[in-house]
Write a protein that holds these residues in place. Structure first.
Motif, PDB file in Angstrom:
ATOM      1  N   HIS A  93      35.182  55.896  24.419  1.00 39.26           N
ATOM      2  CA  HIS A  93      33.824  55.373  24.534  1.00 39.26           C
ATOM      3  C   HIS A  93      33.381  55.440  25.992  1.00 39.26           C
ATOM      4  O   HIS A  93      34.186  55.146  26.891  1.00 39.26           O
ATOM      5  CB  HIS A  93      33.807  53.920  24.035  1.00 39.26           C
ATOM      6  N   VAL A  94      32.163  55.841  26.216  1.00 40.30           N
ATOM      7  CA  VAL A  94      31.590  55.791  27.554  1.00 40.30           C
ATOM      8  C   VAL A  94      30.273  55.033  27.477  1.00 40.30           C
ATOM      9  O   VAL A  94      29.556  55.097  26.477  1.00 40.30           O
ATOM     10  CB  VAL A  94      31.360  57.192  28.152  1.00 40.30           C
ATOM     11  N   SER A  95      29.969  54.316  28.539  1.00 43.39           N
ATOM     12  CA  SER A  95      28.718  53.568  28.590  1.00 43.39           C
ATOM     13  C   SER A  95      28.159  53.582  30.015  1.00 43.39           C
ATOM     14  O   SER A  95      28.881  53.848  30.975  1.00 43.39           O
ATOM     15  CB  SER A  95      28.932  52.131  28.116  1.00 43.39           C
ATOM     16  N   GLY A  96      26.880  53.317  30.090  1.00 44.56           N
ATOM     17  CA  GLY A  96      26.234  53.341  31.394  1.00 44.56           C
ATOM     18  C   GLY A  96      26.178  54.746  31.972  1.00 44.56           C
ATOM     19  O   GLY A  96      26.541  54.992  33.116  1.00 44.56           O
ATOM     20  N   VAL A  97      25.698  55.674  31.149  1.00 42.97           N
ATOM     21  CA  VAL A  97      25.714  57.084  31.534  1.00 42.97           C
ATOM     22  C   VAL A  97      24.636  57.399  32.565  1.00 42.97           C
ATOM     23  O   VAL A  97      23.494  56.936  32.462  1.00 42.97           O
ATOM     24  CB  VAL A  97      25.541  57.971  30.289  1.00 42.97           C
ATOM     25  N   VAL A  98      25.039  58.192  33.547  1.00 43.83           N
ATOM     26  CA  VAL A  98      24.115  58.834  34.473  1.00 43.83           C
ATOM     27  C   VAL A  98      24.106  60.311  34.103  1.00 43.83           C
ATOM     28  O   VAL A  98      25.168  60.948  34.069  1.00 43.83           O
ATOM     29  CB  VAL A  98      24.565  58.658  35.938  1.00 43.83           C
ATOM     30  N   ASP A  99      22.921  60.859  33.811  1.00 39.15           N
ATOM     31  CA  ASP A  99      22.901  62.228  33.301  1.00 39.15           C
ATOM     32  C   ASP A  99      22.946  63.242  34.440  1.00 39.15           C
ATOM     33  O   ASP A  99      23.045  62.896  35.617  1.00 39.15           O
ATOM     34  CB  ASP A  99      21.709  62.456  32.368  1.00 39.15           C
ATOM     35  N   SER A 100      22.895  64.499  34.085  1.00 41.86           N
ATOM     36  CA  SER A 100      23.092  65.569  35.056  1.00 41.86           C
ATOM     37  C   SER A 100      21.944  65.697  36.052  1.00 41.86           C
ATOM     38  O   SER A 100      22.057  66.441  37.024  1.00 41.86           O
ATOM     39  CB  SER A 100      23.312  66.898  34.333  1.00 41.86           C
ATOM     40  N   GLU A 108      25.304  55.100  25.664  1.00 45.09           N
ATOM     41  CA  GLU A 108      26.720  55.045  25.335  1.00 45.09           C
ATOM     42  C   GLU A 108      27.032  56.078  24.265  1.00 45.09           C
ATOM     43  O   GLU A 108      26.166  56.428  23.457  1.00 45.09           O
ATOM     44  CB  GLU A 108      27.143  53.654  24.877  1.00 45.09           C
ATOM     45  N   TYR A 109      28.262  56.548  24.276  1.00 43.90           N
ATOM     46  CA  TYR A 109      28.688  57.575  23.339  1.00 43.90           C
ATOM     47  C   TYR A 109      30.101  57.287  22.863  1.00 43.90           C
ATOM     48  O   TYR A 109      30.908  56.685  23.579  1.00 43.90           O
ATOM     49  CB  TYR A 109      28.654  58.960  24.003  1.00 43.90           C
TER      50      TYR A 109
END
Length: 120
Positions: A93-100, A108-109
């Motif tokens: 699980h990942v959260s608090g994503v900063v995109d490219s 979150e994914y």
């Protein structure tokens, strides 16, 4: 964003496994990366997560170690002294994503589950 998990399998009690999960796609970084596990008919529970510092479920403290490679957007879970009660599907699980584009999305994914079976 895609999360590709690997490393599950069948191991005897007392054995070890190392799970890994790599995030790819429209992601530059994530605030937190972690692992959850789920058994049939039960909710998905946190096993371990890492942001600035790691945190663990009480049931795995002293046996599991979570780590991350920030540059590779990859999280690892080293599982030692495995017990039959660790048998489950493990999800990254990942959260608090900063995109490219370096934009904080806060998304979150979840990755696909990887099965861990501890049995003699």
């Amino acid at each position: 964003v895609q999360l590709q998990a690997s490393g599950g399998g069948l191991v005897q009690p007392g054995g070890s496994l190392n799970l890994s999960c790599a995030a790819s796609g429209n992601i530059f970084s994530a605030i937190s990366m972690g692992w959850y596990r789920q058994t049939p008919g039960n909710q998905r529970d946190l096993v371990a997560a890492v942001s600035n510092t790691p945190s663990y479920a009480d049931s795995v403290k002293g046996r599991f170690t979570i780590s991350r490679d920030i540059a590779k957007n990859t999280v690892y879970l080293q599982m030692n002294n495995l017990k039959p009660e660790d048998t489950a599907d493990y999800y990254c699980h990942v959260s608090g994503v900063v995109d490219s584009t370096y934009t904080f999305t806060g998304d979150e994914y979840w990755g696909q589950g990887t099965q861990v079976t501890v049995s003699s």
